[in-house]
Design an enzyme around this catalytic site. Structure first.
Site, PDB file in Angstrom:
ATOM      1  N   THR A 177       0.671  -1.297  -0.167  1.00 43.71           N
ATOM      2  CA  THR A 177       0.009  -0.072   0.085  1.00 43.71           C
ATOM      3  C   THR A 177       0.544   0.891  -0.172  1.00 43.71           C
ATOM      4  OG1 THR A 177      -0.233  -0.142   2.270  1.00 43.71           O
ATOM      5  CG2 THR A 177      -2.003  -1.198   1.368  1.00 43.71           C
ATOM      6  N   GLU A 328      -5.365  -4.177  -0.888  1.00 44.22           N
ATOM      7  CA  GLU A 328      -5.886  -5.349   0.047  1.00 44.22           C
ATOM      8  C   GLU A 328      -7.102  -5.981  -0.760  1.00 44.22           C
ATOM      9  OE1 GLU A 328      -6.225  -2.136   1.040  1.00 44.22           O
ATOM     10  OE2 GLU A 328      -4.650  -1.523   2.331  1.00 44.22           O
ATOM     11  N   LYS A 438     -14.123  16.944  10.488  1.00 46.32           N
ATOM     12  CA  LYS A 438     -15.013  16.807  12.097  1.00 46.32           C
ATOM     13  C   LYS A 438     -15.433  18.176  12.115  1.00 46.32           C
ATOM     14  CE  LYS A 438     -12.333  12.353  11.082  1.00 46.32           C
ATOM     15  NZ  LYS A 438     -11.099  12.553  10.284  1.00 46.32           N
ATOM     16  N   TRP A 443     -20.606  15.509  10.904  1.00 45.12           N
ATOM     17  CA  TRP A 443     -19.164  15.058  10.029  1.00 45.12           C
ATOM     18  C   TRP A 443     -19.355  16.023   8.453  1.00 45.12           C
ATOM     19  CZ3 TRP A 443     -19.654   9.222   9.607  1.00 45.12           C
ATOM     20  CH2 TRP A 443     -18.760   8.893  10.822  1.00 45.12           C
TER      21      TRP A 443
HETATM   22  P1  ADP Z   1      -3.580   4.336  -1.141  1.00 45.98           P
HETATM   23  O1  ADP Z   1      -4.859   3.254  -0.110  1.00 45.98           O
HETATM   24  O2  ADP Z   1      -1.967   4.074  -0.937  1.00 45.98           O
HETATM   25  O3  ADP Z   1      -4.289   5.352  -1.782  1.00 45.98           O
HETATM   26  P2  ADP Z   1      -5.168   2.118  -2.851  1.00 45.98           P
HETATM   27  O4  ADP Z   1      -4.475   2.092  -4.084  1.00 45.98           O
HETATM   28  O5  ADP Z   1      -4.706   0.973  -2.222  1.00 45.98           O
HETATM   29  O6  ADP Z   1      -4.150   2.780  -2.027  1.00 45.98           O
HETATM   30  O7  ADP Z   1      -6.036   3.311  -2.069  1.00 45.98           O
HETATM   31  C1  ADP Z   1      -7.584   2.021  -1.665  1.00 45.98           C
HETATM   32  C2  ADP Z   1      -8.275   3.712  -1.452  1.00 45.98           C
HETATM   33  O8  ADP Z   1      -8.874   4.202  -2.400  1.00 45.98           O
HETATM   34  C3  ADP Z   1     -10.062   2.709  -1.254  1.00 45.98           C
HETATM   35  O9  ADP Z   1     -10.115   2.982   0.086  1.00 45.98           O
HETATM   36  C4  ADP Z   1     -10.581   4.420  -1.340  1.00 45.98           C
HETATM   37  O10 ADP Z   1     -10.631   4.719  -0.006  1.00 45.98           O
HETATM   38  C5  ADP Z   1     -10.076   4.701  -2.216  1.00 45.98           C
HETATM   39  N1  ADP Z   1     -10.585   4.569  -3.675  1.00 45.98           N
HETATM   40  C6  ADP Z   1     -10.478   3.860  -4.254  1.00 45.98           C
HETATM   41  N2  ADP Z   1     -11.937   3.146  -5.609  1.00 45.98           N
HETATM   42  C7  ADP Z   1     -12.638   4.760  -5.150  1.00 45.98           C
HETATM   43  C8  ADP Z   1     -13.766   5.245  -5.863  1.00 45.98           C
HETATM   44  N3  ADP Z   1     -14.284   4.442  -6.849  1.00 45.98           N
HETATM   45  N4  ADP Z   1     -14.251   6.060  -5.099  1.00 45.98           N
HETATM   46  C9  ADP Z   1     -13.376   6.751  -3.544  1.00 45.98           C
HETATM   47  N5  ADP Z   1     -12.432   6.071  -3.245  1.00 45.98           N
HETATM   48  C10 ADP Z   1     -12.446   5.204  -3.974  1.00 45.98           C
END
Ligand code: ADP
Length: 545
Positions: A177, A328, A438, A443
């Site tokens: 990640t 993940e 917050k 929120w």
């Molecule tokens: P990082 O956590 O480093 O950004 P990831 O690519 O694994 O790496 O990111 C996953 C996160 O990206 C998700 O938990 C979410 O918050 C966000 N995410 C992924 N796809 C979407 C989407 N379609 N809309 C909103 N948020 C998204």
């Protein structure tokens, strides 16, 4: 039959059934093309070479490269011979890169020639790496040592490799990640999880990749395996178009036109750039307009798609498919396709559904949980909670961190994404827990505010962060980028006046600040962390002066 689900099956099927299909890859000197048959031979040569270099089953093989045919060869040779493909993010800070290489104990790293100077910075701090294989011709002498040349290595290696018998639960690949909080965390994908994820991506109601597709992943092959598109496209025998490091709007348009691309995948910021390029072109009637009519779908995720972007892309005949997931979750977890009963709805109602994050794909289970009570929230499209998922391609734990039970609880992955779920099971993400503002015990969704601001015709990008406030705990501040043609012609009051009729008064940002571009993370998302740092620096500079 007890038949193992492995990447070997994807490779064997693809090379046997589709030997004439093409893999096209953008290089410094133009498009390089070859067939699945050529690819198959080179993958076996590569596996032979890795064995010759002493790579053992289970050992990690690092890659440090763009989306290219050679990277695709590694995607198959490494897992098929029983080793583990570890895709390294080429945009990480050196310390993070060193941490990841050492944590994974990479034995060898394959690096694109133009990225050698970036990897060099880690040299001397990555003791497990015994060889560096350079893909292409570097322009300068390198400190990396010992080095081997990719093409020479392949030319001396056998084009026949008998794949070993693998257990489907063996590791095939791993990804870290991006580590927005603390060190990056490793996620290991097994052959089985990769295989099932590939099938999941190909389902017609999912990404729906088929043999007749021409697939161009703009999403990097180091970002959660380019969302699985390299494996999915290969399984079904689709044509691959790999953009290399040429990710700007103009080269993308050229590749789409020339190769008749049908499916493009990438994060919203890529499409913001492309849409703005197309808008500018459309204002020049004397310029020939590009023919993008081959594109049937643009899967997009990584962050929420701003509705204004989706509308502009629709206008240019580039229909976006909103998907959600994370490293993940392999990463594909949900997709927003309309259901048959949505087809009678009005265009704007349909648009609202397409703009949600959608339904989880088959084999992924989800629930939305009220964090305070631990109870599932009702499927009413209003109640808010954390998305939790489980399934055969969802990680069970982090690598080297089996004891971490904060994120993995009772067999569920806690995503940290806050969402609603409607009666049809469509998720809509409100925000990431850590990005929600917050304010006074309530929120404010940074995503919702950003989307509204980005719908203002003069705005190109907008990102909202929560900043500390002595009374309210936090208050929203908006960073805004004007479209090039409106630079210097837009005021904070104009933005606030635009928002006022759309939001409750307490949602209005305390400040609207203009910047040249929103800083991006290593995978192209808006970097809220950098914006928070920028805001703190601006404030302390203001108090000092
Ligand atoms: P990082 O956590 O480093 O950004 P990831 O690519 O694994 O790496 O990111 C996953 C996160 O990206 C998700 O938990 C979410 O918050 C966000 N995410 C992924 N796809 C979407 C989407 N379609 N809309 C909103 N948020 C998204």
């Amino acid at each position: 039959m007890d038949y193992p689900l492995t990447v070997q099956h994807i490779f064997n099927r693809a090379t046997r059934f589709f030997p004439h299909k093409e893999i096209v890859s953008r290089t410094e000197t133009g498009m390089r093309r070859y067939t699945y048959a050529d690819f198959g031979e080179r993958v076996q040569r590569l596996a032979s070479a890795l064995t010759g270099l002493g790579i053992q089953p289970g050992q990690r093989v690092g890659t440090f490269g763009w989306n290219t045919y050679r990277h695709l060869e590694l995607y198959f040779a490494v897992p098929c011979m029983g080793a583990v493909l570890h895709t390294l993010n080429v945009r990480l800070f050196t310390e993070q890169l060193e941490y990841i290489i050492n944590d994974a104990e990479d034995q060898i790293i394959f690096v694109d020639a133009d990225l050698v100077p970036v990897l060099e910075k880690a040299f001397g701090h990555i003791p497990t790496v015994k060889n560096f294989v350079i893909m292409g011709t570097p322009t300068e002498v390198t400190r990396l040592s010992p080095t081997l040349d990719y093409e020479t290595l392949l030319s001396y290696s056998s084009p026949h490799y008998d794949w070993p018998e693998l257990d489907e639960n063996d590791a095939a690949a791993m990804c870290y990640t991006s580590g927005t909080t603390g060190n990056p965390k490793g996620v290991v994908y097994s052959h089985r999880s990769t295989f099932l994820h590939t099938m999941g991506a190909c389902l017609a109601d999912s990404l729906g990749i088929t043999e007749s597709d021409v697939v161009l992943p703009v999403v990097p092959m180091f970002h959660a395996n380019a969302w699985g598109t390299p494996y999915a496209a290969t399984l079904v025998g689709a044509k691959h178009v790999l953009p290399g490091r040429f990710l700007g709007a103009a080269p993308l348009v050229e590749m789409i036109e020339q190769e008749r691309v049908t499916l493009l995948a990438g994060v919203p910021s890529i499409w913001i750039g492309l849409a703005s390029h197309l808008e500018r072109l459309s204002l020049e009637p004397e310029t020939a307009q590009p023919d993008l009519s081959s594109v049937r779908i643009v899967p997009c995720g990584g962050s929420a798609i701003p509705p204004a972007l989706m509308k502009t892309m629709d206008r240019f005949g580039l229909p976006m498919l909103h998907a959600w997931g994370m490293t993940e979750t392999s990463p594909l977890a949900s997709v927003a396709r309309l259901s048959s009963h949505h087809l009678t709805l009005s265009e704007s109602e349909q648009f609202a559904i397409r703009n949600k994050q959608g339904r989880v794909t088959p084999l992924v289970d989800c629930r939305v949980v009220d964090i305070a009570t631990g109870q599932e929230v009702p499927w009413d499209g209003k109640s808010v909670g954390e998305i939790q998922v489980r399934g055969p391609w969802i990680a069970r734990a982090y690598y080297h961190d089996e004891a971490n039970n904060e994120k993995f609880m009772d067999g569920w992955l806690r995503t940290g994404d806050v969402a609603t779920i409607d009666a049809d099971g469509y998720l809509q993400i409100v925000d990431r827990t850590k990005d929600l503002v917050k304010s006074g015990g309530e929120w404010i969704s940074s995503v919702e505010l950003e989307n509204m601001i980005m719908a203002y015709p003069k705005v190109l990008e907008a990102a909202v962060i929560g900043v500390p406030h002595p009374v309210m705990q936090e208050r929203p501040v908006a960073y805004v980028v004007a479209k090039p043609e409106f630079e210097g012609q837009i005021t904070p009051d104009e933005i606030l006046d635009y928002l006022r009729p759309q939001v409750a008064k307490w949602w209005l940002p305390d400040e609207v600040l203009f910047i040249e571009a929103v800083p991006k993370t290593s995978v192209g998302k808006f970097s809220k962390r950098e914006l928070r740092d920028l805001y703190a620096a601006q404030k302390s500079a203001a108090t000092a002066s």
